[in-house]
Design a protein around this motif. Structure first.
Motif, PDB file in Angstrom:
ATOM      1  N   ARG A   1      42.446  80.047  59.801  1.00 35.79           N
ATOM      2  CA  ARG A   1      41.986  81.179  60.613  1.00 35.79           C
ATOM      3  C   ARG A   1      40.481  81.409  60.443  1.00 35.79           C
TER       4      ARG A   1
ATOM      5  N   ARG B   1      41.849  79.480  54.556  1.00 38.06           N
ATOM      6  CA  ARG B   1      42.779  79.587  55.680  1.00 38.06           C
ATOM      7  C   ARG B   1      42.141  79.048  56.952  1.00 38.06           C
TER       8      ARG B   1
ATOM      9  N   PRO C   1      47.754  79.901  61.568  1.00 36.16           N
ATOM     10  CA  PRO C   1      46.432  80.435  61.218  1.00 36.16           C
ATOM     11  C   PRO C   1      46.300  80.849  59.756  1.00 36.16           C
ATOM     12  N   SER C   2      47.400  81.221  59.114  1.00 41.64           N
ATOM     13  CA  SER C   2      47.240  81.687  57.742  1.00 41.64           C
ATOM     14  C   SER C   2      47.480  80.570  56.727  1.00 41.64           C
TER      15      SER C   2
END
Ligand SMILES: Nc1ncnc2c1ncn2[C@@H]1O[C@H](COP(=O)(O)OP(=O)(O)O)[C@@H](O)[C@H]1O
Ligand SMILES: [Mg+2]
Length: 243
Positions: A135, A133, A95-96
């Motif tokens: 995310r 990102r 996610p990052s």
């Protein structure tokens, strides 16, 4: 490199069957797909679409019958990522990591040059979001990232499982044009959906599946006519009007 069977159908399923205990998820389906076609794999939720695609990609073992891609079982393909691109579920992201890095990691593992990452980012319209990102991506952007990943190896066959989920209307339109362009370039596309409107305008032919069984297959123009739309046929066959 020409592989054996490369002149035959791109996909061939013969009596493909998968049981999970009492559930027959895929029940003896047979079909072939020719090069340069876009095929809609249509059926309600739980019809068996994802399972059939997983069998095709060697992610699950058939209980009986079999599936060949380019005349071989998927696992026996040389350089599978360069022949088959697939997006089954949007999920597997760090996610990052940003979109570009996500693709670079995949490219590195498949020995695909980093320049291809920039190409696929542009192809799916994520160029400007490449440094964000993952995310922070919307569901639609994640779908596009999945498609970008599947395209890294410039595959001859693209398999997309419900790619329109999470796309907004502009995204759905983009997807349609995108799939047509791929087919025009000689690629073969198999795209599943439980919603007709998303794909009906895009595909050359359909496979309609429910309760694991293939209920209809054929070119759109042969299945439909002035009195019967694809929607009529789909609802008649799957009875999903009442669901
Ligand atoms: N790993 C599994 N274990 C048990 N049942 C499964 C599994 N995968 C799918 N099924 C069942 O098989 C049927 C078909 O599921 P699926 O292939 O996901 O359908 P679709 O993709 O068309 O929504 C469903 O009844 C589902 O619950
Ligand atoms: Mg599914």
């Amino acid at each position: 490199m020409i592989e054996l069977g490369s002149q035959g159908p791109v996909i061939e399923c013969r009596s493909l069957t998968k049981r999970y205990g009492d559930v027959v998820a895929v029940d003896g389906i047979s079909f072939t797909l020719e090069r340069g076609t876009v095929t809609g794999f249509l059926g309600p939720n739980g019809a068996g679409k994802t399972t059939a695609l997983r069998l095709l990609l060697g992610l699950a073992e058939p209980t009986s019958g079999g599936a060949l891609v380019f005349g071989r079982r998927y696992r026996e393909l040389e350089q599978p990522l360069r022949r088959v691109g697939a997006v089954l579920e949007s999920g597997d992201y760090h996610p990052s990591r940003n979109g570009r890095d996500h693709l670079r990691v995949l490219a590195l593992a498949a020995e695909i040059p980093p320049a291809r990452v920039e190409e696929v980012l542009e192809l799916v319209g994520l160029g400007r979001a490449a440094t964000r990102r993952v995310r922070t991506y919307s569901l639609g952007m994640r779908q596009r990232l999945g498609v970008a990943a599947a395209l890294l190896g410039d595959p001859e066959l693209l398999i997309l499982d419900e790619p329109a989920n999470g796309l907004d209307p502009a995204g759905v339109r983009w997807l349609r044009t995108f799939l047509r362009d791929l087919a025009a370039a000689g690629r073969t596309v198999l795209v599943s959906s439980h919603l007709l409107a998303e794909v009906a305008q895009t595909v050359d032919q359909v496979l309609i599946i429910d309760h694991g069984r293939l209920l209809a297959q054929g070119p759109l123009n042969e299945l439909t006519n002035a009195d019967k739309t694809l929607e009529d046929i789909y609802l008649e066959l799957t009875g999903s009007e009442s669901r």
